[in-house]
Design a protein around this motif. Structure first.
Motif, PDB file in Angstrom:
ATOM      1  N   LEU A 153     108.062  28.053   8.813  1.00  0.00           N
ATOM      2  CA  LEU A 153     109.046  29.201   8.596  1.00  0.00           C
ATOM      3  C   LEU A 153     108.356  30.329   9.542  1.00  0.00           C
ATOM      4  O   LEU A 153     107.117  30.497   9.667  1.00  0.00           O
ATOM      5  N   ASN A 192     114.930  20.174   9.286  1.00  0.00           N
ATOM      6  CA  ASN A 192     114.149  20.631   8.281  1.00  0.00           C
ATOM      7  C   ASN A 192     115.122  20.398   6.749  1.00  0.00           C
ATOM      8  O   ASN A 192     116.050  20.151   6.780  1.00  0.00           O
ATOM      9  N   ILE A 211     112.816  35.868   7.054  1.00  0.00           N
ATOM     10  CA  ILE A 211     112.645  34.732   7.638  1.00  0.00           C
ATOM     11  C   ILE A 211     113.686  34.491   9.072  1.00  0.00           C
ATOM     12  O   ILE A 211     115.146  34.675   8.434  1.00  0.00           O
ATOM     13  N   ILE A 212     113.399  34.407  10.373  1.00  0.00           N
ATOM     14  CA  ILE A 212     114.476  34.243  11.057  1.00  0.00           C
ATOM     15  C   ILE A 212     114.725  32.954  11.549  1.00  0.00           C
ATOM     16  O   ILE A 212     115.929  32.710  12.047  1.00  0.00           O
ATOM     17  N   ARG A 213     113.710  32.184  11.254  1.00  0.00           N
ATOM     18  CA  ARG A 213     113.976  30.653  11.886  1.00  0.00           C
ATOM     19  C   ARG A 213     112.917  29.913  11.111  1.00  0.00           C
ATOM     20  O   ARG A 213     112.084  30.202  10.615  1.00  0.00           O
ATOM     21  N   SER A 214     113.512  28.442  10.766  1.00  0.00           N
ATOM     22  CA  SER A 214     112.641  27.627  10.315  1.00  0.00           C
ATOM     23  C   SER A 214     112.371  26.583  11.551  1.00  0.00           C
ATOM     24  O   SER A 214     113.501  26.308  12.599  1.00  0.00           O
ATOM     25  N   SER A 218     110.547  22.624  12.853  1.00  0.00           N
ATOM     26  CA  SER A 218     109.884  21.218  12.507  1.00  0.00           C
ATOM     27  C   SER A 218     109.634  20.421  13.433  1.00  0.00           C
ATOM     28  O   SER A 218     110.099  20.273  14.695  1.00  0.00           O
TER      29      SER A 218
END
Lengths: 105, 399
Positions: free
Chosen positions: B238, B278, B302-305, B307
């Protein structure tokens, strides 16, 4: 000598100028995802919502893409900023998670 | 002359002295150190620069807490080379020796940690034990309630992976090499004098080949009838919006506030094949775990996840060797590529260019017995799917 509009800010969130995007294209970037990684354009708060279309226009103008050919930046969760707490709600297996972290380090 | 080619159709391409398959940190680092030695190198990459695991990483550069000692020393060598890299590339790679902290929250991990600290310290690595109060001094925004102790290395740190890849690629070109993107290897035709690489963008030939394709290395080796003991292990991450400076050091494994101010949070370790999606399960677990470790982050946005699929050799250590039966084909694949990349790049380039294999590479032979053992599996982080409807997690976010 840079053209007068190369100081234009294309990505407002990360303050990336047109000149930086042109430089990335000169170095071989051909897609929005590549330009994002090399310049940070699209990595900010709006995750490319503001700049994607502008960048695709630059790619077309530079002859890299035909009109409408730009593949949009890859979208990942979350679609809009959410707090860590909001994501954590519903987490069931934290102790298992911590055990994994402790083990794998 | 440098040229990045994109083409359809099978044509005969420009030949090089060495071909490198893989445009991630390992491939570009090896190519950089080869071109520095005036070797004409061509990098062949099926996607774009860093489109694999190297583009889905936190960028950590750490040596301490690695075992055995030689493995830690390999990372130390990489740190030394990173220290010169911005100057050598003429580009800022944002290498920060901000320090790294490992917290121990059970008696077992505390004891194990003490052993590693002692072994690494004896080998000259700058690592020391820190108590709970010491952790608080180092990182006031970490909750120390459940911390029994910690390890601290003041010289470990991080880079900006994209800036680094970009700088390496530019310097490869400056030094006469070429990078070919959107060029997928279809098959390798080995040969004693010349290796032929049949790709989606034409046929390349070179006396020597390096396979540095991360999780795709096994598939390339498979096309030559050789099994490579490596599989993908997914790490989910994250990332917050840019925030005022809260954390100075890297807190392993999980919290790293990069130079821009975004805080990287993670990570999972899951064996799910070639699936870089994700999952809510993993992201929820990361989020809950981080809130326990630093409660004030609960309101961080949180702006992005993202992987990444780590290239994980069966015994967890790098694969750096010639392929069996092929003295002119090398493989270089591992996890922790960012941390180890410069040392691997330089040592492999020396081996390939000068036929001099440094002793630091001895431990990473493909013939080592530990690769023949069945690896312990990494479990997936719970089930996939949207689980907000299930209320079992409420206790994890108690104020």
């Amino acid at each position: 000598m840079p053209k007068s509009d190369e100081t234009l800010v294309i990505c407002r969130c990360e303050e990336v100028t047109k000149a930086e995007i042109l430089e990335a294209i000169r170095e071989g970037c051909r897609t929005l995802d590549e330009i994002k990684r090399m310049t940070r354009a699209g990595m900010g708060l709006c995750q490319g919502r503001t700049c994607s279309y502008l960048i695709s226009q630059i790619l077309q103008h530079e002859g890299v893409l035909s009109e409408g050919d730009a593949t949009p930046m890859k979208v990942r969760f979350p679609l809009r900023p959410v707090t860590l707490e909001a994501i954590a709600l519903g987490a069931e297996n934290v102790t298992e998670w911590q055990a994994m972290n402790e083990r794998e380090g | 002359m440098a040229s990045d080619e994109r083409a359809g159709g099978i044509v005969h391409r420009r030949n090089h002295d060495v071909l490198v398959v893989g445009g991630g940190i390992i491939g570009t680092s090896i190519a950089y150190y080869l071109s520095k030695r005036r070797i004409d190198v061509g990098v062949v990459e099926k996607g774009y620069l860093g489109s694999g695991c190297s583009g889905a990483t936190a960028g950590l550069v750490g040596a301490a807490m690695r075992t055995p000692v030689n493995y830690a020393l390999l990372a130390e060598r990489s740190k030394e080379l990173y220290a010169e890299l911005s100057v050598n590339l003429g580009r800022e790679i944002h290498y920060e020796r901000c320090g790294m902290i490992w917290t121990f929250r059970t008696p077992a991990t505390l004891k194990k940690g003490a052993t590693v600290i002692q072994l690494n310290g004896a080998a000259g690595i700058d690592i020391s034990h820190v108590d709970r109060a010491g952790v608080s001094d180092l990182e006031p925004h970490l909750s120390t309630d459940t911390i029994l102790g910690a390890a601290f290395c003041p010289t470990d740190g991080r880079i900006d992976p994209f800036a680094t890849l970009r700088g390496l690629a530019a310097q490869i070109r400056n030094q006469g090499g070429s990078l070919y993107f959107n060029t997928r290897v279809l098959r390798v035709e080995p040969g004693r004098r010349t290796v032929r690489l049949v790709t989606s963008g034409g046929v390349f030939e070179a006396p020597k080949l390096v396979i540095a394709a991360g999780i795709w290395s096994p598939l390339i080796c498979q096309s030559m009838g050789i099994g490579l003991p490596l599989r993908p292990v997914r790490g989910q991450v994250l990332i917050t919006q840019r925030m005022p400076r809260l954390f100075t050091h890297v807190i392993s494994p999980a919290i790293s506030q990069c130079w821009r101010g975004n805080i990287i949070l993670g990570f999972s370790s899951e064996e799910v094949g070639y699936d870089n999606r994700n999952t809510f399960s993993a992201l929820q677990s990361i989020a809950a775990d981080i809130i326990l470790k630093s409660p004030e982050l609960r309101n961080a946005r949180i702006i992005r996840s993202f992987s990444g699929l780590r290239p994980m050799p069966f015994d967890g250590y790098p694969l750096l060797d010639q392929l069996p039966g092929h003295r002119n084909i090398f493989v270089a694949s591992t996890h922790s590529g960012i941390a180890l990349g410069q040392a691997i790049g330089d040592y492999m380039a020396q081996w390939i260019a000068e036929d001099k294999k440094d002793r630091m590479l001895d431990d990473y032979s493909l013939r080592r017995p530990s690769l023949a053992e069945t690896p312990r599996p990494y479990r997936a982080a719970g089930e996939e799917g949207y689980s907000i409807g299930r209320r079992g997690g409420a206790r994890c976010v108690a104020p």
